[in-house]
Design a protein around this motif. Structure first.
Motif, PDB file in Angstrom:
ATOM      1  N   GLN A   7       0.829  -1.193   0.000  1.00  0.00           N
ATOM      2  CA  GLN A   7       0.000   0.000   0.000  1.00  0.00           C
ATOM      3  C   GLN A   7       0.872   1.255   0.000  1.00  0.00           C
ATOM      4  N   GLY A   8       0.527   2.211  -0.858  1.00  0.00           N
ATOM      5  CA  GLY A   8       1.300   3.441  -0.957  1.00  0.00           C
ATOM      6  C   GLY A   8       2.499   3.335  -1.879  1.00  0.00           C
ATOM      7  N   ALA A  33      -0.103  -2.120  -4.489  1.00  0.00           N
ATOM      8  CA  ALA A  33       0.684  -1.155  -5.265  1.00  0.00           C
ATOM      9  C   ALA A  33      -0.151  -0.552  -6.384  1.00  0.00           C
ATOM     10  N   THR A  34       0.145   0.702  -6.714  1.00  0.00           N
ATOM     11  CA  THR A  34      -0.345   1.287  -7.960  1.00  0.00           C
ATOM     12  C   THR A  34       0.579   0.791  -9.056  1.00  0.00           C
ATOM     13  N   ASP A  81       5.644   9.761 -16.274  1.00  0.00           N
ATOM     14  CA  ASP A  81       5.504  11.034 -15.566  1.00  0.00           C
ATOM     15  C   ASP A  81       4.189  11.720 -15.905  1.00  0.00           C
ATOM     16  N   ALA A  82       3.744  11.550 -17.150  1.00  0.00           N
ATOM     17  CA  ALA A  82       2.516  12.207 -17.580  1.00  0.00           C
ATOM     18  C   ALA A  82       1.268  11.615 -16.929  1.00  0.00           C
ATOM     19  N   ARG A  83       1.373  10.380 -16.439  1.00  0.00           N
ATOM     20  CA  ARG A  83       0.193   9.699 -15.877  1.00  0.00           C
ATOM     21  C   ARG A  83       0.229   9.510 -14.368  1.00  0.00           C
ATOM     22  N   PRO A  89       0.095  11.629  -6.368  1.00  0.00           N
ATOM     23  CA  PRO A  89       0.468  13.030  -6.588  1.00  0.00           C
ATOM     24  C   PRO A  89       1.945  13.334  -6.359  1.00  0.00           C
ATOM     25  N   ALA A  90       2.588  12.575  -5.483  1.00  0.00           N
ATOM     26  CA  ALA A  90       4.009  12.824  -5.209  1.00  0.00           C
ATOM     27  C   ALA A  90       4.901  12.332  -6.335  1.00  0.00           C
TER      28      ALA A  90
END
Length: 256
Positions: A7-8, A33-34, A81-83, A89-90
Motif C-alpha cells: 500500500q502506498g 501497489a499502484t 511522468d505524464a500519468r 500526486p508525489a
C-alpha cells in the motif's frame, strides 16, 4: 501476503500485458501497489490487465513502452511522468520490474547480426537505460527486479543468444546491488524455467513436449505465471529487505 503489503507503493512492470508480466502486475496490484502496466503493442491486452487490477480493488494504468530502440527508456519515463500524478500526486516509483523481453533466438548457424542486435537491445539495453533514467524517480528503499531465465546457467545452444542476454542481466543486477545498496535499494534477478504462457503455447500443446518439460523440473510440473509472480511479490515486499544481488532460481528445480 496481505492486500495492503505494498500500500502506498508504485510499481512499473514492463511487458505487463501478457504472460509472466501480466501475472506480476496483477499480483502487485492485489498487494496494494499502484501499477503501471507497460506494453509494446497490444494496448487492448494491457487495458484488460488494468481492468482486472481495478476489479480487484487496486489502482493501475496502461503505459505504452515499446522497447529496443534508442530513446525508448526516456520515452517510457516521459509517459510514466505524464500519468502517475493521477494516482500518486508525489510521483516517483518504488518498484521497477524489468520483465519485457524477446523470449527466443536462432541457433549460432542461423543467427543474424540483426537478430542478435534486437534481442540484446530489448533484453539488456532497455533494462539498463530504464534503470539509468529511472534512478532519479526511484525512492530510497525501493526494489529493482530483473526477470532473467534459468538459461543463464543451463546450456541450450539452440537459443544461446537469448541465454547470453539473461546472463548479462544477472551481471547487471549484481553491479546495481552494490551501487544502490547505500540507498537501501535492493536489486535481484528472478530466473524462471519453462512457464505455461502464450509464448510457449504451441510447444506445450504437444503432450510429449509438455511431459518432457514437466520432467525437467524436480517438482514435476510445468511452471505457471503465478509461480513467478508470487516470488516477485515477496522480493518487492519488506520481507525481502535483506536480500540483494542474488539470482533467485524459479525453475522448479530444473536439471538439479
Amino acid at each position: 501476503m496481505g492486500a495492503d503489503r505494498l500500500q502506498g507503493k508504485t510499481a512499473l512492470v514492463t511487458g505487463g500485458s501478457r504472460g509472466i508480466g501480466r501475472a506480476i502486475a496483477r499480483r502487485l496490484g492485489r498487494d496494494g501497489a499502484t501499477v503501471a502496466v507497460g506494453y509494446a503493442r497490444d494496448a487492448v491486452a494491457a487495458e484488460e490487465v488494468v481492468a482486472g487490477i481495478r476489479a480487484d480493488g487496486g489502482r493501475a494504468f496502461a503505459l505504452p513502452a515499446a522497447l529496443g530502440r534508442h530513446g525508448d527508456a526516456v520515452a517510457l519515463w516521459e509517459a510514466f511522468d505524464a500519468r502517475i500524478g493521477e494516482y500518486a500526486p508525489a510521483g516517483g516509483v518504488d518498484i521497477i520490474v524489468n520483465n519485457a523481453g524477446i523470449g527466443r533466438s536462432s541457433d549460432l548457424a542461423g543467427l543474424t547480426e540483426e537478430e542478435f542486435d534486437e534481442v540484446f537491445a530489448v533484453n539488456v539495453r532497455a533494462p539498463f537505460f530504464i534503470v539509468k533514467h529511472g534512478l532519479e524517480r526511484l525512492r530510497d528503499g525501493g526494489r529493482i527486479i530483473n526477470i532473467s531465465s534459468g538459461l543463464a546457467r543451463l546450456a541450450m545452444p539452440e537459443i544461446m543468444a537469448y541465454g547470453a542476454t539473461k546472463g548479462a542481466l544477472d551481471t547487471f543486477s549484481l553491479n546495481l546491488a552494490q551501487q544502490l545498496g547505500p540507498r537501501g535499494i535492493t536489486v535481484n534477478s528472478v530466473a524462471p524455467g519453462i512457464i505455461d504462457t502464450d509464448l510457449n503455447a504451441e510447444f506445450l500443446g504437444d503432450p510429449e513436449a509438455r511431459a518432457w518439460a514437466a520432467s525437467v523440473a524436480a517438482l514435476g510440473r510445468v511452471g505457471a505465471p503465478e509461480d513467478i509472480a508470487d516470488i516477485v511479490a515477496f522480493i518487492a515486499s519488506d520481507d525481502a529487505r535483506w536480500m540483494t544481488g542474488r539470482v533467485v532460481d524459479a525453475t522448479g528445480g530444473s536439471r538439479l
